[in-house]
Design a protein around this motif. Structure first.
Motif, PDB file in Angstrom:
ATOM      1  N   GLN A  59       0.802  -1.224   0.000  1.00 10.50           N
ATOM      2  CA  GLN A  59       0.000   0.000   0.000  1.00 10.50           C
ATOM      3  C   GLN A  59       0.830   1.268   0.000  1.00 10.50           C
ATOM      4  O   GLN A  59       0.283   2.349  -0.233  1.00 10.50           O
ATOM      5  CB  GLN A  59      -0.948  -0.010   1.201  1.00 10.50           C
ATOM      6  N   GLN A  60       2.134   1.173   0.208  1.00 10.94           N
ATOM      7  CA  GLN A  60       2.958   2.375   0.158  1.00 10.94           C
ATOM      8  C   GLN A  60       3.246   2.813  -1.272  1.00 10.94           C
ATOM      9  O   GLN A  60       3.701   3.942  -1.503  1.00 10.94           O
ATOM     10  CB  GLN A  60       4.278   2.139   0.900  1.00 10.94           C
ATOM     11  N   PHE A  61       2.947   1.952  -2.232  1.00  7.94           N
ATOM     12  CA  PHE A  61       3.226   2.282  -3.630  1.00  7.94           C
ATOM     13  C   PHE A  61       1.979   2.841  -4.314  1.00  7.94           C
ATOM     14  O   PHE A  61       0.851   2.433  -4.031  1.00  7.94           O
ATOM     15  CB  PHE A  61       3.727   1.046  -4.379  1.00  7.94           C
ATOM     16  N   ALA A  62       2.204   3.767  -5.249  1.00  3.91           N
ATOM     17  CA  ALA A  62       1.110   4.432  -5.958  1.00  3.91           C
ATOM     18  C   ALA A  62       1.055   4.076  -7.438  1.00  3.91           C
ATOM     19  O   ALA A  62       0.069   4.387  -8.108  1.00  3.91           O
ATOM     20  CB  ALA A  62       1.234   5.951  -5.806  1.00  3.91           C
ATOM     21  N   ALA A  63       2.089   3.427  -7.946  1.00  5.71           N
ATOM     22  CA  ALA A  63       2.118   3.094  -9.371  1.00  5.71           C
ATOM     23  C   ALA A  63       2.793   1.751  -9.584  1.00  5.71           C
ATOM     24  O   ALA A  63       3.737   1.391  -8.881  1.00  5.71           O
ATOM     25  CB  ALA A  63       2.844   4.170 -10.170  1.00  5.71           C
ATOM     26  N   LEU A  64       2.297   1.037 -10.575  1.00  2.00           N
ATOM     27  CA  LEU A  64       2.850  -0.268 -10.961  1.00  2.00           C
ATOM     28  C   LEU A  64       3.002  -0.293 -12.473  1.00  2.00           C
ATOM     29  O   LEU A  64       2.098   0.125 -13.206  1.00  2.00           O
ATOM     30  CB  LEU A  64       1.907  -1.393 -10.519  1.00  2.00           C
ATOM     31  N   GLU A  65       4.147  -0.774 -12.928  1.00  7.11           N
ATOM     32  CA  GLU A  65       4.393  -0.977 -14.361  1.00  7.11           C
ATOM     33  C   GLU A  65       4.937  -2.378 -14.578  1.00  7.11           C
ATOM     34  O   GLU A  65       5.685  -2.895 -13.747  1.00  7.11           O
ATOM     35  CB  GLU A  65       5.412   0.037 -14.892  1.00  7.11           C
ATOM     36  N   PHE A  66       4.565  -2.993 -15.691  1.00  6.51           N
ATOM     37  CA  PHE A  66       5.175  -4.262 -16.073  1.00  6.51           C
ATOM     38  C   PHE A  66       5.015  -4.483 -17.573  1.00  6.51           C
ATOM     39  O   PHE A  66       4.149  -3.899 -18.221  1.00  6.51           O
ATOM     40  CB  PHE A  66       4.592  -5.450 -15.294  1.00  6.51           C
ATOM     41  N   GLN A  67       5.899  -5.317 -18.094  1.00 11.50           N
ATOM     42  CA  GLN A  67       5.804  -5.772 -19.478  1.00 11.50           C
ATOM     43  C   GLN A  67       5.127  -7.134 -19.465  1.00 11.50           C
ATOM     44  O   GLN A  67       5.510  -8.018 -18.678  1.00 11.50           O
ATOM     45  CB  GLN A  67       7.190  -5.880 -20.112  1.00 11.50           C
ATOM     46  N   LEU A  68       4.114  -7.309 -20.306  1.00 14.43           N
ATOM     47  CA  LEU A  68       3.354  -8.553 -20.342  1.00 14.43           C
ATOM     48  C   LEU A  68       3.450  -9.193 -21.715  1.00 14.43           C
ATOM     49  O   LEU A  68       3.220  -8.543 -22.739  1.00 14.43           O
ATOM     50  CB  LEU A  68       1.880  -8.279 -20.019  1.00 14.43           C
ATOM     51  N   LYS A  69       3.790 -10.472 -21.719  1.00 17.96           N
ATOM     52  CA  LYS A  69       3.695 -11.297 -22.930  1.00 17.96           C
ATOM     53  C   LYS A  69       2.715 -12.414 -22.619  1.00 17.96           C
ATOM     54  O   LYS A  69       2.935 -13.189 -21.683  1.00 17.96           O
ATOM     55  CB  LYS A  69       5.062 -11.857 -23.319  1.00 17.96           C
ATOM     56  N   LEU A 248       7.711  -0.633  -9.238  1.00 17.59           N
ATOM     57  CA  LEU A 248       6.774  -0.043  -8.294  1.00 17.59           C
ATOM     58  C   LEU A 248       7.294   1.332  -7.910  1.00 17.59           C
ATOM     59  O   LEU A 248       8.497   1.516  -7.697  1.00 17.59           O
ATOM     60  CB  LEU A 248       6.644  -0.919  -7.043  1.00 17.59           C
ATOM     61  N   SER A 249       6.383   2.302  -7.811  1.00 17.03           N
ATOM     62  CA  SER A 249       6.783   3.667  -7.495  1.00 17.03           C
ATOM     63  C   SER A 249       5.844   4.268  -6.456  1.00 17.03           C
ATOM     64  O   SER A 249       4.644   3.987  -6.455  1.00 17.03           O
ATOM     65  CB  SER A 249       6.774   4.534  -8.761  1.00 17.03           C
ATOM     66  N   ARG A 250       6.410   5.099  -5.581  1.00 20.47           N
ATOM     67  CA  ARG A 250       5.584   5.811  -4.604  1.00 20.47           C
ATOM     68  C   ARG A 250       4.923   7.045  -5.215  1.00 20.47           C
ATOM     69  O   ARG A 250       3.994   7.602  -4.634  1.00 20.47           O
ATOM     70  CB  ARG A 250       6.421   6.209  -3.382  1.00 20.47           C
ATOM     71  N   ALA A 251       5.405   7.491  -6.364  1.00 24.36           N
ATOM     72  CA  ALA A 251       4.847   8.672  -7.030  1.00 24.36           C
ATOM     73  C   ALA A 251       3.636   8.281  -7.864  1.00 24.36           C
ATOM     74  O   ALA A 251       3.702   7.338  -8.663  1.00 24.36           O
ATOM     75  CB  ALA A 251       5.905   9.324  -7.912  1.00 24.36           C
ATOM     76  N   GLN A 252       2.544   8.988  -7.684  1.00 25.44           N
ATOM     77  CA  GLN A 252       1.331   8.696  -8.435  1.00 25.44           C
ATOM     78  C   GLN A 252       1.467   9.222  -9.860  1.00 25.44           C
ATOM     79  O   GLN A 252       1.914  10.349 -10.072  1.00 25.44           O
ATOM     80  CB  GLN A 252       0.125   9.336  -7.752  1.00 25.44           C
ATOM     81  N   PRO A 253       1.097   8.444 -10.870  1.00 26.88           N
ATOM     82  CA  PRO A 253       1.210   8.904 -12.259  1.00 26.88           C
ATOM     83  C   PRO A 253       0.301  10.103 -12.517  1.00 26.88           C
ATOM     84  O   PRO A 253      -0.753  10.248 -11.900  1.00 26.88           O
ATOM     85  CB  PRO A 253       0.766   7.689 -13.082  1.00 26.88           C
TER      86      PRO A 253
END
Length: 273
Positions: A59-69, A248-253
């Motif tokens: 819950q401390q993170f505000a953004a998630l990114e991933f590459q999906l195949k 994972l990033s704490r900064a909101q996009p």
């Protein structure tokens, strides 16, 4: 002279407003706020959350990114960005983009470029699969502890998860998360899909979590396999999904990342016939 008088009055007003007795009376007159106690989660879910790095850490993170195949439907190679605070989504591929701006799911340049699968159904599908068990702690979820359950000859600790009516587009969906009884890690997920046929009796699909990766202290999926499921048996392979470049990033996009571009089309909530 008028300026001096105004400054004197301002000083007097400031002194009155900082009077401890008046502050005490104002505080006494204000109604006390009652803090909402945190929701009590099932023990089996709390154990799983701890085994995957902890709900507080997630819950401390505000953004998630991933590459999906993935090979689900049309083979896809995509970059996913999710705002973890409001669950807005942006998906980028070579020939299309999909986004969820908080209300609308949009596709650019066209639905045909994305393929036959409805973008509204697809836009957060793999985020949800990826983010279990953390998203099982969301508001609006309902639980049933199934105890020890055996699937394909293997014993698991099982938790059935449903949703309050009206939650999302498919509040009738059900999940049965199967955790290793020793490590408490997620190994198998049975899930139903009611988006296309709401009200139909639940038919479960199987999702095997085969490989994991550690990112910022959290245990997150690296590879999963979708299978047919019937009679408590895991059947033929339907699709695979691989996740890489997880961040994972704490900064909101910025909200602009999810805004519908000019020329994009909205994918309606209406279900296919």
């Amino acid at each position: 002279m008028k300026k001096v008088l105004c400054l004197s009055l301002l000083a007097l007003a400031t002194a009155c407003s900082s009077n401890p007795e008046q502050q005490s009376q104002a505080t006494a007159a204000a109604p006390a706020k009652t803090a909402t106690p945190p929701r009590e989660l099932p023990v089996v879910l709390k154990q799983a959350l701890a085994a995957h790095g902890g709900l507080a850490a997630w819950q401390q993170f505000a953004a998630l990114e991933f590459q999906l195949k993935t090979t689900l439907g049309t083979p896809r190679n995509e970059k996913h960005l999710i705002d973890l605070r409001n669950r807005q989504v942006r998906i980028e591929a070579a020939n299309y983009q999909v986004g969820m701006d908080g209300q609308r799911v949009w596709v650019s340049p066209s639905k045909a470029a994305f393929g036959e699968m409805p973008a509204r159904f697809y836009h957060n599908l793999f985020f949800y699969f990826f983010a279990i068990p953390f998203v099982l702690a969301d508001d609006g979820t309902m639980y049933e502890d199934l105890g020890t359950r055996t699937v394909a000859g293997k014993a698991y600790r099982a938790l059935k998860v449903g949703y309050e009516n009206g939650r999302g587009d498919s509040s009738g969906d059900e999940y049965i998360a199967h955790f290793n009884p020793t490590t408490h890690r997620l190994e198998l997920l049975l899930y139903t899909v009611t988006y296309f046929e709401p009200g139909k009796a639940a038919t479960y699909n199987a999702l095997l979590y085969t490989d994991w990766q550690e990112v910022n202290g959290l245990l997150l999926p690296q590879k999963m396999e979708g299978h047919q499921f019937a009679d408590d048996k895991i059947g033929a392979l339907r699709y695979t999904a691989e996740f890489s470049n997880v961040r994972l990033s704490r900064a909101q996009p910025a909200a602009s990342r999810f805004a519908m571009p000019q020329g994009a089309v909205v994918d309606s909530v209406a279900k296919p016939k």
